[in-house]
Design a protein around this motif. Structure first.
Motif, PDB file in Angstrom:
ATOM      1  N   UNK A  53      -7.818  56.802  93.888  1.00 26.01           N
ATOM      2  CA  UNK A  53      -8.794  56.390  94.885  1.00 26.01           C
ATOM      3  C   UNK A  53      -9.239  54.862  94.613  1.00 26.01           C
ATOM      4  N   UNK A  54     -10.028  54.122  95.489  1.00 26.74           N
ATOM      5  CA  UNK A  54     -10.805  52.910  95.146  1.00 26.74           C
ATOM      6  C   UNK A  54     -11.486  53.018  93.809  1.00 26.74           C
ATOM      7  N   UNK A  55     -12.149  54.007  93.614  1.00 29.00           N
ATOM      8  CA  UNK A  55     -13.093  53.734  92.387  1.00 29.00           C
ATOM      9  C   UNK A  55     -12.344  54.233  91.066  1.00 29.00           C
ATOM     10  N   UNK A  56     -11.038  54.369  91.162  1.00 28.73           N
ATOM     11  CA  UNK A  56     -10.369  54.634  89.954  1.00 28.73           C
ATOM     12  C   UNK A  56     -10.316  53.485  88.999  1.00 28.73           C
ATOM     13  N   UNK A  57     -10.118  52.308  89.487  1.00 22.97           N
ATOM     14  CA  UNK A  57      -9.948  51.030  88.710  1.00 22.97           C
ATOM     15  C   UNK A  57     -11.544  50.845  88.201  1.00 22.97           C
ATOM     16  N   UNK A  58     -12.422  51.110  89.131  1.00 21.56           N
ATOM     17  CA  UNK A  58     -13.963  50.920  88.329  1.00 21.56           C
ATOM     18  C   UNK A  58     -14.092  51.851  87.259  1.00 21.56           C
ATOM     19  N   UNK A  59     -13.517  53.167  87.270  1.00 25.05           N
ATOM     20  CA  UNK A  59     -13.845  53.788  86.401  1.00 25.05           C
ATOM     21  C   UNK A  59     -12.952  53.633  85.027  1.00 25.05           C
ATOM     22  N   UNK A  60     -11.733  52.969  85.258  1.00 21.62           N
ATOM     23  CA  UNK A  60     -10.849  52.445  84.101  1.00 21.62           C
ATOM     24  C   UNK A  60     -11.710  51.240  83.275  1.00 21.62           C
ATOM     25  N   UNK A  61     -12.250  50.396  84.054  1.00 21.83           N
ATOM     26  CA  UNK A  61     -13.263  49.431  83.567  1.00 21.83           C
ATOM     27  C   UNK A  61     -14.184  50.138  82.651  1.00 21.83           C
ATOM     28  N   UNK A  62     -15.046  51.104  83.193  1.00 20.24           N
ATOM     29  CA  UNK A  62     -16.202  51.569  82.580  1.00 20.24           C
ATOM     30  C   UNK A  62     -15.719  52.388  81.260  1.00 20.24           C
ATOM     31  N   UNK A  63     -14.586  52.841  81.258  1.00 24.75           N
ATOM     32  CA  UNK A  63     -14.171  53.771  80.011  1.00 24.75           C
ATOM     33  C   UNK A  63     -13.622  52.588  78.850  1.00 24.75           C
ATOM     34  N   UNK A  64     -12.929  51.437  79.437  1.00 23.45           N
ATOM     35  CA  UNK A  64     -12.744  50.400  78.284  1.00 23.45           C
ATOM     36  C   UNK A  64     -14.110  49.841  77.625  1.00 23.45           C
ATOM     37  N   UNK A  65     -15.088  49.657  78.666  1.00 19.02           N
ATOM     38  CA  UNK A  65     -16.388  49.155  78.214  1.00 19.02           C
ATOM     39  C   UNK A  65     -16.872  50.125  77.070  1.00 19.02           C
ATOM     40  N   UNK A 125      -0.522  46.422  71.712  1.00 22.23           N
ATOM     41  CA  UNK A 125      -0.044  47.407  70.578  1.00 22.23           C
ATOM     42  C   UNK A 125      -1.291  48.465  70.273  1.00 22.23           C
ATOM     43  N   UNK A 126      -2.469  47.792  70.028  1.00 20.06           N
ATOM     44  CA  UNK A 126      -3.581  48.638  69.517  1.00 20.06           C
ATOM     45  C   UNK A 126      -3.916  49.404  70.898  1.00 20.06           C
ATOM     46  N   UNK A 127      -4.124  49.162  72.063  1.00 18.77           N
ATOM     47  CA  UNK A 127      -4.310  50.175  73.017  1.00 18.77           C
ATOM     48  C   UNK A 127      -3.339  51.219  73.195  1.00 18.77           C
ATOM     49  N   UNK A 128      -1.821  50.612  72.992  1.00 21.40           N
ATOM     50  CA  UNK A 128      -0.667  51.936  73.126  1.00 21.40           C
ATOM     51  C   UNK A 128      -1.105  52.907  72.037  1.00 21.40           C
ATOM     52  N   UNK A 129      -1.230  52.589  70.624  1.00 27.17           N
ATOM     53  CA  UNK A 129      -1.481  53.418  69.728  1.00 27.17           C
ATOM     54  C   UNK A 129      -2.847  54.305  70.013  1.00 27.17           C
ATOM     55  N   UNK A 130      -3.820  53.928  70.725  1.00 27.95           N
ATOM     56  CA  UNK A 130      -4.925  54.513  70.949  1.00 27.95           C
ATOM     57  C   UNK A 130      -4.900  55.528  72.505  1.00 27.95           C
ATOM     58  N   UNK A 131      -3.640  55.373  72.952  1.00 25.79           N
ATOM     59  CA  UNK A 131      -3.552  56.140  74.287  1.00 25.79           C
ATOM     60  C   UNK A 131      -3.912  55.477  75.314  1.00 25.79           C
ATOM     61  N   UNK A 132      -4.466  54.275  75.398  1.00 24.39           N
ATOM     62  CA  UNK A 132      -4.977  53.510  76.550  1.00 24.39           C
ATOM     63  C   UNK A 132      -4.013  52.818  77.316  1.00 24.39           C
ATOM     64  N   UNK A 162     -10.466  44.996  74.652  1.00 24.98           N
ATOM     65  CA  UNK A 162     -11.063  44.897  76.045  1.00 24.98           C
ATOM     66  C   UNK A 162     -10.602  43.895  77.199  1.00 24.98           C
ATOM     67  N   UNK A 163     -10.502  42.847  76.715  1.00 22.60           N
ATOM     68  CA  UNK A 163     -10.160  41.825  77.772  1.00 22.60           C
ATOM     69  C   UNK A 163      -8.777  41.986  78.450  1.00 22.60           C
ATOM     70  N   UNK A 164      -7.888  42.213  77.321  1.00 25.27           N
ATOM     71  CA  UNK A 164      -6.537  42.542  77.665  1.00 25.27           C
ATOM     72  C   UNK A 164      -6.120  43.825  78.493  1.00 25.27           C
ATOM     73  N   UNK A 165      -7.079  45.010  78.145  1.00 27.08           N
ATOM     74  CA  UNK A 165      -7.009  46.077  78.905  1.00 27.08           C
ATOM     75  C   UNK A 165      -7.657  45.749  80.464  1.00 27.08           C
ATOM     76  N   UNK A 216     -15.427  52.491  75.298  1.00 24.46           N
ATOM     77  CA  UNK A 216     -14.350  52.881  74.354  1.00 24.46           C
ATOM     78  C   UNK A 216     -15.067  52.420  73.015  1.00 24.46           C
ATOM     79  N   UNK A 217     -15.001  53.229  71.827  1.00 20.99           N
ATOM     80  CA  UNK A 217     -15.423  52.681  70.695  1.00 20.99           C
ATOM     81  C   UNK A 217     -14.272  52.222  70.016  1.00 20.99           C
ATOM     82  N   UNK A 218     -14.539  51.412  68.856  1.00 15.22           N
ATOM     83  CA  UNK A 218     -13.498  50.803  68.109  1.00 15.22           C
ATOM     84  C   UNK A 218     -12.490  49.895  68.598  1.00 15.22           C
ATOM     85  N   UNK A 219     -12.485  49.309  69.854  1.00 13.37           N
ATOM     86  CA  UNK A 219     -11.868  48.241  70.607  1.00 13.37           C
ATOM     87  C   UNK A 219     -12.428  46.784  70.250  1.00 13.37           C
TER      88      UNK A 219
END
Length: 73
Positions: free
Chosen positions: A4-16, A66-73, A26-29, A18-21
């Protein structure tokens, strides 16, 4: 899962939230999320495209993905 249209918004919020990034992670994600295609459900910008958007060099983008991939993102 229906995309749905809000899916990408939720992805941005999850990235913001997420700890340890790193900031580069964050910018690449976020740049990857912005390339999400709702028809194909793929996000596949190239390394050069991500480097251009984020103003990072290719090696920084590769390390971040690579770091995003290892974290499952």
């Amino acid at each position: 899962m229906a995309i749905r249209p809000l899916t990408t918004l939720l992805a941005h919020k999850a990235i913001a939230l997420a700890s340890g990034l790193t900031e580069s992670d964050r910018m690449v994600a976020c740049a990857i999320v912005e390339h999400f295609n709702r028809e194909t459900s793929q996000c596949d910008p190239g390394i050069d495209r991500l480097a251009g958007l984020t103003q990072f060099n290719r090696r920084t983008v590769i390390r971040a993905t690579n770091r995003l991939h290892r974290r499952g993102l």
